[in-house]
Design a protein around this motif. Structure first.
Motif, mmCIF file in Angstrom:
data_model
loop_
_atom_site.group_PDB
_atom_site.id
_atom_site.type_symbol
_atom_site.label_atom_id
_atom_site.label_comp_id
_atom_site.label_asym_id
_atom_site.label_seq_id
_atom_site.Cartn_x
_atom_site.Cartn_y
_atom_site.Cartn_z
ATOM 1 N N GLY A 52 1.000 -1.685 -0.306
ATOM 2 C CA GLY A 52 0.628 -0.251 0.093
ATOM 3 C C GLY A 52 0.815 1.119 0.181
ATOM 4 N N MET A 53 2.344 1.171 0.971
ATOM 5 C CA MET A 53 2.955 2.615 1.175
ATOM 6 C C MET A 53 3.217 2.723 -0.454
ATOM 7 S SD MET A 53 4.682 1.626 4.136
ATOM 8 C CE MET A 53 4.644 1.705 5.749
ATOM 9 N N ILE A 54 3.758 1.754 -1.108
ATOM 10 C CA ILE A 54 4.109 1.758 -2.450
ATOM 11 C C ILE A 54 3.103 2.579 -3.768
ATOM 12 C CG2 ILE A 54 5.377 1.076 -4.306
ATOM 13 C CD1 ILE A 54 7.256 -1.042 -2.574
ATOM 14 N N ARG A 55 2.338 1.717 -3.466
ATOM 15 C CA ARG A 55 1.413 2.212 -4.873
ATOM 16 C C ARG A 55 0.600 3.502 -4.489
ATOM 17 N NH1 ARG A 55 -1.263 -2.893 -3.300
ATOM 18 N NH2 ARG A 55 -1.033 -4.877 -4.686
ATOM 19 N N ALA A 56 1.296 4.192 -2.926
ATOM 20 C CA ALA A 56 0.435 5.138 -2.246
ATOM 21 C C ALA A 56 1.445 6.764 -3.237
ATOM 22 C CB ALA A 56 0.092 5.455 -1.226
ATOM 23 N N TYR A 57 2.619 6.167 -2.934
ATOM 24 C CA TYR A 57 4.217 7.034 -3.358
ATOM 25 C C TYR A 57 3.430 7.040 -4.297
ATOM 26 C CZ TYR A 57 8.475 8.562 -3.821
ATOM 27 O OH TYR A 57 9.670 9.201 -4.702
ATOM 28 N N ASN A 58 3.653 6.399 -5.249
ATOM 29 C CA ASN A 58 3.622 5.899 -6.850
ATOM 30 C C ASN A 58 2.712 6.730 -7.507
ATOM 31 O OD1 ASN A 58 5.637 4.077 -7.440
ATOM 32 N ND2 ASN A 58 4.431 2.041 -7.821
ATOM 33 N N VAL A 61 3.884 10.628 -6.912
ATOM 34 C CA VAL A 61 4.757 11.549 -8.074
ATOM 35 C C VAL A 61 4.449 11.393 -8.953
ATOM 36 C CG1 VAL A 61 7.076 11.174 -5.994
ATOM 37 C CG2 VAL A 61 6.327 9.089 -7.797
ATOM 38 N N GLY A 62 3.072 10.853 -9.743
ATOM 39 C CA GLY A 62 2.593 10.926 -10.995
ATOM 40 C C GLY A 62 2.626 9.561 -11.098
ATOM 41 N N GLY A 63 2.653 8.722 -10.761
ATOM 42 C CA GLY A 63 3.216 7.254 -11.960
ATOM 43 C C GLY A 63 1.151 6.946 -11.697
ATOM 44 N N ILE A 64 1.506 5.423 -12.017
ATOM 45 C CA ILE A 64 0.312 4.792 -12.265
ATOM 46 C C ILE A 64 0.554 3.462 -11.152
ATOM 47 C CG2 ILE A 64 -1.533 5.965 -13.648
ATOM 48 C CD1 ILE A 64 -0.550 4.022 -15.591
ATOM 49 N N ASN A 65 -0.602 2.310 -10.919
ATOM 50 C CA ASN A 65 -0.632 1.279 -10.544
ATOM 51 C C ASN A 65 -1.379 0.298 -11.468
ATOM 52 O OD1 ASN A 65 1.607 1.699 -8.124
ATOM 53 N ND2 ASN A 65 0.011 3.106 -7.761
ATOM 54 N N SER A 66 -0.891 -0.377 -12.800
ATOM 55 C CA SER A 66 -1.489 -0.770 -13.291
ATOM 56 C C SER A 66 -1.339 -2.162 -13.525
ATOM 57 C CB SER A 66 -1.626 -0.076 -14.629
ATOM 58 O OG SER A 66 0.203 0.134 -15.545
ATOM 59 N N ASP A 67 -1.671 -2.896 -14.688
ATOM 60 C CA ASP A 67 -0.889 -4.355 -14.982
ATOM 61 C C ASP A 67 0.438 -4.076 -15.777
ATOM 62 O OD1 ASP A 67 -3.524 -5.541 -14.021
ATOM 63 O OD2 ASP A 67 -4.105 -6.148 -16.068
ATOM 64 N N THR A 68 0.598 -2.844 -16.121
ATOM 65 C CA THR A 68 1.810 -3.009 -16.355
ATOM 66 C C THR A 68 2.504 -1.907 -16.497
ATOM 67 O OG1 THR A 68 1.319 -1.603 -17.961
ATOM 68 C CG2 THR A 68 0.785 -3.671 -18.746
ATOM 69 N N GLU A 69 2.830 -1.663 -15.262
ATOM 70 C CA GLU A 69 3.857 -0.677 -14.616
ATOM 71 C C GLU A 69 3.712 0.045 -13.201
ATOM 72 O OE1 GLU A 69 3.017 3.858 -16.078
ATOM 73 O OE2 GLU A 69 1.884 3.052 -17.722
#
Length: 142
Positions: A52-58, A61-69
């Protein structure tokens, strides 16, 4: 990035937790710095909370959490286990920046260390990104 104090490691970990870490500092060594700090406190809590920490951090900083990144469960859980192994090999009072230095100088310090245990198709599959997938080339050494 080379860490010369436990204060630097704590800053990385707290920056992950509170989502203030500059994106440029979320490196291979930065991931392991945060992992060591969290694992030393409580391995089970790190396994439970770091995703959860990594998902929220991503996302912060403008990133997304998907099936490819973005977030990758198998990589995170393997890295937490590697951090725990590194801590168990060191004396209990060893400063974390020394543990991290040894970790980065060894097998786990290589950015492609996971490919010793997983084939690319398995490691970079949607299934491995979403959930723990066991190695398909050889068992982990821990």
């Amino acid at each position: 990035m080379t860490f010369t104090s436990d204060t630097e490691i704590e800053r990385i970990a707290r920056g992950l937790v509170d989502r203030t870490l500059p994106k440029a500092e979320w490196t291979h060594a930065g991931h392991f710095a945060a992992a060591l700090w969290l694992v030393r406190a409580d391995f089970e809590a790190a396994q439970r909370d770091m995703p959860g920490m990594i998902r929220a951090y991503n996302e912060s900083v403008g990133g997304i959490n998907s099936d490819t990144e973005g977030y990758h469960e198998t990589i995170t859980q393997a890295s937490l286990r590697a951090a725990r192994l590194s801590l168990t090999k060191a004396a209990a009072d060893t400063p974390l920046h020394f543990v991290l230095k040894d970790l980065m100088a060894g097998e786990f310090g290589k950015p492609d260390w996971l490919l010793t245990y997983w084939s690319k198709p398995v490691l970079f599959s949607v299934a491995a990104r979403r959930e723990w997938v066991a190695p398909d080339l050889q068992p982990l050494p821990f």
